[in-house]
Design a protein around this motif. Structure first.
Motif, PDB file in Angstrom:
ATOM      1  N   GLY A   1       0.838  -1.186   0.000  1.00 54.67           N
ATOM      2  CA  GLY A   1       0.000   0.000   0.000  1.00 54.67           C
ATOM      3  C   GLY A   1       0.879   1.244   0.000  1.00 54.67           C
ATOM      4  N   LEU A   2       0.277   2.396  -0.278  1.00 51.32           N
ATOM      5  CA  LEU A   2       1.050   3.622  -0.421  1.00 51.32           C
ATOM      6  C   LEU A   2       1.826   3.993   0.843  1.00 51.32           C
ATOM      7  CD1 LEU A   2      -1.546   5.732  -2.431  1.00 51.32           C
ATOM      8  CD2 LEU A   2       0.743   5.089  -3.225  1.00 51.32           C
TER       9      LEU A   2
ATOM     10  N   PHE B   1      10.311   7.114  -4.423  1.00 48.26           N
ATOM     11  CA  PHE B   1      10.694   5.898  -5.147  1.00 48.26           C
ATOM     12  C   PHE B   1       9.907   4.694  -4.640  1.00 48.26           C
ATOM     13  CE2 PHE B   1      13.321   2.071  -4.513  1.00 48.26           C
ATOM     14  CZ  PHE B   1      13.388   1.618  -5.817  1.00 48.26           C
ATOM     15  N   GLY B   2       9.767   4.577  -3.318  1.00 43.17           N
ATOM     16  CA  GLY B   2       9.034   3.448  -2.754  1.00 43.17           C
ATOM     17  C   GLY B   2       7.587   3.408  -3.225  1.00 43.17           C
ATOM     18  N   MET B   3       6.920   4.563  -3.250  1.00 44.30           N
ATOM     19  CA  MET B   3       5.519   4.591  -3.683  1.00 44.30           C
ATOM     20  C   MET B   3       5.365   4.248  -5.164  1.00 44.30           C
ATOM     21  SD  MET B   3       3.697   7.708  -1.584  1.00 44.30           S
ATOM     22  CE  MET B   3       4.858   9.000  -2.055  1.00 44.30           C
ATOM     23  N   ILE B   4       6.404   4.486  -5.953  1.00 39.64           N
ATOM     24  CA  ILE B   4       6.346   4.133  -7.370  1.00 39.64           C
ATOM     25  C   ILE B   4       6.726   2.676  -7.597  1.00 39.64           C
ATOM     26  CG2 ILE B   4       7.445   4.550  -9.612  1.00 39.64           C
ATOM     27  CD1 ILE B   4       7.685   7.488  -8.830  1.00 39.64           C
ATOM     28  N   ALA B   5       7.816   2.238  -6.959  1.00 38.63           N
ATOM     29  CA  ALA B   5       8.371   0.917  -7.255  1.00 38.63           C
ATOM     30  C   ALA B   5       7.687  -0.219  -6.520  1.00 38.63           C
ATOM     31  CB  ALA B   5       9.865   0.910  -6.918  1.00 38.63           C
TER      32      ALA B   5
ATOM     33  N   TRP C   1      16.896   9.613 -10.934  1.00 41.63           N
ATOM     34  CA  TRP C   1      17.034   8.404 -11.724  1.00 41.63           C
ATOM     35  C   TRP C   1      16.372   7.217 -11.021  1.00 41.63           C
ATOM     36  CZ3 TRP C   1      17.529   6.067 -16.074  1.00 41.63           C
ATOM     37  CH2 TRP C   1      17.908   4.724 -16.126  1.00 41.63           C
ATOM     38  N   VAL C   2      16.534   7.130  -9.711  1.00 42.04           N
ATOM     39  CA  VAL C   2      15.902   6.045  -8.963  1.00 42.04           C
ATOM     40  C   VAL C   2      14.388   6.113  -9.105  1.00 42.04           C
ATOM     41  CG1 VAL C   2      15.559   5.071  -6.667  1.00 42.04           C
ATOM     42  CG2 VAL C   2      17.807   5.878  -7.333  1.00 42.04           C
ATOM     43  N   ILE C   3      13.847   7.328  -9.135  1.00 39.08           N
ATOM     44  CA  ILE C   3      12.401   7.490  -9.302  1.00 39.08           C
ATOM     45  C   ILE C   3      11.969   7.096 -10.711  1.00 39.08           C
ATOM     46  CG2 ILE C   3      10.531   9.190  -9.355  1.00 39.08           C
ATOM     47  CD1 ILE C   3      12.107  10.763  -7.204  1.00 39.08           C
ATOM     48  N   GLU C   4      12.720   7.540 -11.715  1.00 37.42           N
ATOM     49  CA  GLU C   4      12.348   7.302 -13.113  1.00 37.42           C
ATOM     50  C   GLU C   4      12.664   5.897 -13.604  1.00 37.42           C
ATOM     51  OE1 GLU C   4      13.173   9.968 -16.357  1.00 37.42           O
ATOM     52  OE2 GLU C   4      13.558  11.597 -14.955  1.00 37.42           O
TER      53      GLU C   4
END
Length: 493
Positions: free
Chosen positions: A68-69, A363-367, A410-413
């Protein structure tokens, strides 16, 4: 003191655009930390809008998706802790090397080379990019000090243009160089989050990408050279001349010669006045600086010799930082001077130390939630194999204005960009190059990384952003064209 001469219509238009852009950024753009706070809740809202649950965690403790988020944010918050330390050390190490006495003597010699205002501005632009290719943190300090010394020696040179060109390496080629965050990150399992490694492995079978497939691709080096040439030529034509130039004196800035290395006489006198403790002797003796340098150099020789394949593939953030620390130790000669330089340079890393954990949360919420697949799907639907590099270049540049950090961004993208690249069968290593060159362009449009340069020169962002904006108009369109055309020469994966 010079007076401003009437400008041509073209000059007036460029100045008005630059000033309006600067006025907008000063009025509306928050501090860089404000961007990461806003970005956190933008991604949070995006997750909710796409059906990601608020809470929840998979039963498997090793799982990297299905969170979860809230849980994903917490899981990601400290996921970049090693990378955070690595980036902080790059800033501190680069600063320590740049302020050493031997480098100061080098700057004094280089500052005597240009003889004309236009040549001085072009020379600073070239030096900024060359040094940024070696190390971006070193470049920020080194080229700012060089620009200041040149402004003292070359009569009539525009101080604002010199300041803008001193920053140019961070807006063009730095990420394609030896301290490029994204390329160095994907070479190492310790620097790259597992979620990113999984996406890379899905396209190539291995979770890492060697430097020979990113910054040392001949296509990548050619693209970097093209941008370098365009930037140097643009710097030549951007240089104000005659009465239009605004010198440091015109701006009320007093320039002094570079401070020479402090005399050892005071240390000798202190030593003769009383018995030193062993610890005091160690701090003031060059013996252990020499021994540490030799020990580190010995290790690096054996490390690169033992590397499989091309030794350049063994270069990563840890080895770059070790090289910087060893250079700083030997250049400062005495440990006490190295300690002082590190202490002086540490505040420059404060933004990284504070902001990177929050980037880790984004990054965590995306990955870790499945948003990676959702965003990758949008990219695939909005693009195709030929246009994908151009699409990512524009996207990375825009996002870079709001997330002014090549490594953490970069980690986010990376998860969704590389996932989309896999689906469209675009070379993964080339997408790192695309990211490098386009993300750097964003630094010409926002002032976060300009701060060390501005502090040394005594300028404000509004003084130089008109010139950096004009440089962006020349370099970024060329970047988009170059990365799109050269992508066609690379296979998948």
């Amino acid at each position: 003191m010079s007076t401003a001469a009437p400008q041509t219509t073209q000059d007036g238009l460029l100045a008005r655009v630059a000033l309006r852009f600067t006025a907008f950024t000063e009025r509306w753009l928050p501090d860089a930390f404000g961007f990461v706070l806003v970005g956190t809740f933008v991604i949070f809202a995006l997750g909710l809008a796409t059906g990601v649950p608020l809470l929840g965690a998979p039963a498997d403790v090793k799982a990297t998706t299905g969170f979860g988020l809230v849980n994903a944010w917490g899981k990601g918050f400290w996921s970049l802790i090693e990378f955070t330390m690595q980036m902080a050390m790059i800033i501190i190490g680069g600063y320590a090397v740049a302020v050493s006495a031997p480098v100061a003597r080098l700057i004094t010699w280089l500052a005597r080379l240009p003889k004309t205002p236009r040549g001085a501005i072009t020379f600073v632009a070239a030096m900024a990019m060359v040094t940024a290719y070696l190390n971006w943190a070193f470049s920020l300090v080194f080229t700012a000090i060089l620009a200041k010394e040149i402004a003292r020696l070359v009569r009539g040179v525009d101080y604002r243009a010199l300041g803008a060109m001193a920053f140019l390496g961070l807006g063009t080629v730095w990420a394609q160089g030896l301290s490029g965050s994204a390329a160095l990150q994907v070479t190492s399992e310790t620097s790259s989050p597992k979620a990113v490694q999984d996406v890379i492995a899905a396209g190539r079978g291995s979770g890492t990408i060697p430097l020979t497939e990113t910054i040392f691709l001949w296509q990548g080096m050619l693209a970097t050279l093209i941008i370098f040439v365009i930037a140097v030529v643009t710097a030549w034509f951007l240089a104000p001349s005659g009465d239009r130039a605004k010198t440091a004196e015109d701006m009320g800035i007093t320039l002094k010669p570079i401070a020479r290395e402090k005399s050892d006489l005071s240390e000798v006198a202190a030593a003769s006045g009383g018995k030193r403790r062993p610890g005091d002797w160690l701090e003031h003796s060059p013996l252990f600086s020499i021994l540490i340098f030799l020990l580190g150099a010995w290790y690096l020789v054996t490390y690169f010799a033992a590397a499989k394949g091309n030794p350049l593939n063994a270069l990563n953030l840890n080895t770059v930082n070790l090289i910087l620390i060893l250079l700083a130790a030997i250049l400062h000669w005495r440990p006490v001077r190295l300690i002082a330089a590190v202490r002086e340079g540490t505040p420059a890393a404060s933004g990284v130390l504070l902001q990177f954990p929050f980037y880790g949360g984004i990054f965590g919420m995306i990955a870790f939630t499945g948003l990676t697949k959702t965003i990758a799907g949008w990219m695939v639907n909005a693009s195709n194999q030929f246009l994908f590099p151009a699409f990512v270049a524009v996207y990375s540049c825009v996002l870079g204005i709001f997330v002014p950090s090549g490594g953490s961004k970069w980690v986010i993208e990376a998860p969704y960009v590389l996932d989309a690249a896999n689906q469209l069968q675009v070379n993964q290593g080339w997408m790192v190059v695309v990211y490098d060159l386009s993300e750097a362009s964003a630094n010409l449009l926002q002032p976060f990384w300009m701060l060390p340069t501005l502090a040394i020169l005594g300028l404000k962002a509004k003084d130089i952003m008109g010139f950096t904006f004009a440089m962006f108009l020349a370099c970024f369109p060329a970047t988009v064209v170059v990365v799109t055309l050269l992508a066609q020469t690379l296979p998948f994966p």
